[in-house]
Design an enzyme around this catalytic site. Structure first.
Site, PDB file in Angstrom:
ATOM      1  CG  ASP A   1      47.912  45.301  32.697  1.00 47.80           C
ATOM      2  OD1 ASP A   1      48.097  44.512  31.797  1.00 47.80           O
ATOM      3  OD2 ASP A   1      49.147  46.160  32.807  1.00 47.80           O
ATOM      4  CB  SER A   2      43.948  43.624  28.914  1.00 47.52           C
ATOM      5  OG  SER A   2      43.419  42.641  29.613  1.00 47.52           O
TER       6      SER A   2
ATOM      7  CG  ASP B   1      48.268  41.883  34.755  1.00 47.75           C
ATOM      8  OD1 ASP B   1      49.090  41.182  35.222  1.00 47.75           O
ATOM      9  OD2 ASP B   1      47.775  41.916  33.819  1.00 47.75           O
TER      10      ASP B   1
ATOM     11  CE  LYS C   1      49.629  38.596  33.381  1.00 49.17           C
ATOM     12  NZ  LYS C   1      50.148  39.705  32.880  1.00 49.17           N
TER      13      LYS C   1
ATOM     14  CD  GLU D   1      53.401  43.710  31.276  1.00 41.88           C
ATOM     15  OE1 GLU D   1      54.266  44.542  30.707  1.00 41.88           O
ATOM     16  OE2 GLU D   1      52.318  43.761  31.029  1.00 41.88           O
TER      17      GLU D   1
ATOM     18  CD  GLU E   1      51.141  39.949  25.291  1.00 44.20           C
ATOM     19  OE1 GLU E   1      50.934  39.841  26.779  1.00 44.20           O
ATOM     20  OE2 GLU E   1      50.324  40.629  24.727  1.00 44.20           O
TER      21      GLU E   1
HETATM   22  O1  KIV Z   1      46.522  41.942  30.848  1.00 47.90           O
HETATM   23  C1  KIV Z   1      46.316  40.769  30.167  1.00 47.90           C
HETATM   24  O2  KIV Z   1      45.133  40.763  30.088  1.00 47.90           O
HETATM   25  C2  KIV Z   1      47.350  40.146  30.186  1.00 47.90           C
HETATM   26  C3  KIV Z   1      47.116  38.853  29.141  1.00 47.90           C
HETATM   27  C4  KIV Z   1      47.189  39.263  27.851  1.00 47.90           C
HETATM   28  C5  KIV Z   1      48.030  37.691  29.381  1.00 47.90           C
HETATM   29  O3  KIV Z   1      48.517  40.128  30.698  1.00 47.90           O
END
Ligand code: KIV
Length: 274
Positions: A49-50, A88, A118, A120, A187
């Protein structure tokens, strides 16, 4: 041979089996063309989600939606053939209940055909992780600095730099592992703690600003390529693409203004008559 049987992707159980073995290589990608490049060298592609920061210029990942993740997840699946693609779960798509998480994760798997999601959170998300795993959804955890919690954390600073603060992070790692996650991103966690967690839990840890002892490493592709204007201390730059891209753009602009582009080789002549 059908196209489907020709494509052999890595699976979540294969990544799970890499504990204390050959390091897991993971990079982010949000596009088909970068996914094809990453796919040749990495075990896992994370559609992170970056993308909210990198592609859309948001200050945080909070505005990212499930539809945005699914759109880019589909692009990455089209561009890749071998890596496990993990998508994510964005903020607001899984925290309210286990059922909400299942519906969001099922949409991601059905609409992108990726191999895992994924999310959090450690102890607080353990029940949800177990619920998803029991229902056939492989989950990668994410502990330590969890950017979706920026408003409660207050800043993007490293976690566990005082030993007094280690216990909750260790508990998070154990909870995610016990819940059935196949691996966990760690992280921005103090190096000795990330190392300790890696030794303590039986699933692979994938570090970002964590420890060389982790079972794998991940970086955001644009950060390591030198395309992001600002990066965290934990990023090593393996390229410096921004000046190369700018110089190409500058040359194009100059050629257009001077009419040096297009050249005769870039235009179409007429078909010969008769
Ligand atoms: O969103 C993302 O790119 C991430 C990485 C920084 C692990 O969660």
């Amino acid at each position: 041979m059908s196209v489907q049987s020709a494509i052999r992707r890595r699976t979540a159980p294969e990544i799970r089996a890499r504990k204390n073995a050959e390091p897991i290589v993971m990079l982010t990608s949000y596009h088909a063309h970068t996914a094809a490049l990453v796919d040749r060298h990495c075990d896992v592609i994370l559609v992170g989600d970056s993308l909210g920061n990198v592609m859309h210029g948001f200050e945080t990942t909070l505005p990212v939606t499930l539809d945005m993740m699914i759109l880019q997840g589909r692009a990455v699946m089209r561009g890749s053939q071998h890596a496990l693609v993990v998508v994510d779960m964005p903020f607001g798509s899984y925290e309210a209940s286990r059922e909400q998480a299942f519906h969001s994760a099922a949409r991601i798997l059905k609409e992108t055909h990726c191999g895992a999601v994924k999310l959090e959170g450690g102890t607080r998300m353990a029940e949800t992780i177990a619920f998803l795993v029991e229902r056939g959804i492989p989950v990668m955890g994410h502990i330590g600095l969890t950017p979706q919690s920026i408003n409660t954390l207050g800043s993007f600073r490293a976690q566990g730099r005082d030993e007094a603060g280690w216990a909750p992070i260790e508990n998070d790692a154990r909870a995610v592992a016990q819940a059935g996650a196949f691996s966990v991103v760690v992280e921005a966690v103090a190096e000795p703690l990330a190392r300790k967690i890696t030794h303590e839990i039986d699933i692979p840890t994938i570090g970002i600003g964590a420890s060389a002892a982790c079972d794998g490493q991940v970086l955001v592709l644009e950060d390591m390529l030198g395309l992001s204007p600002r990066t965290a201390k934990f990023v090593r730059r393996y390229g410096n693409l921004a000046p190369m891209i700018e110089s190409a753009i500058e040359s194009f602009a100059s050629d257009v203004r001077s009419r040096a582009f297009p050249g005769p080789e870039h235009v179409y002549g007429m078909n010969p008559k008769g």
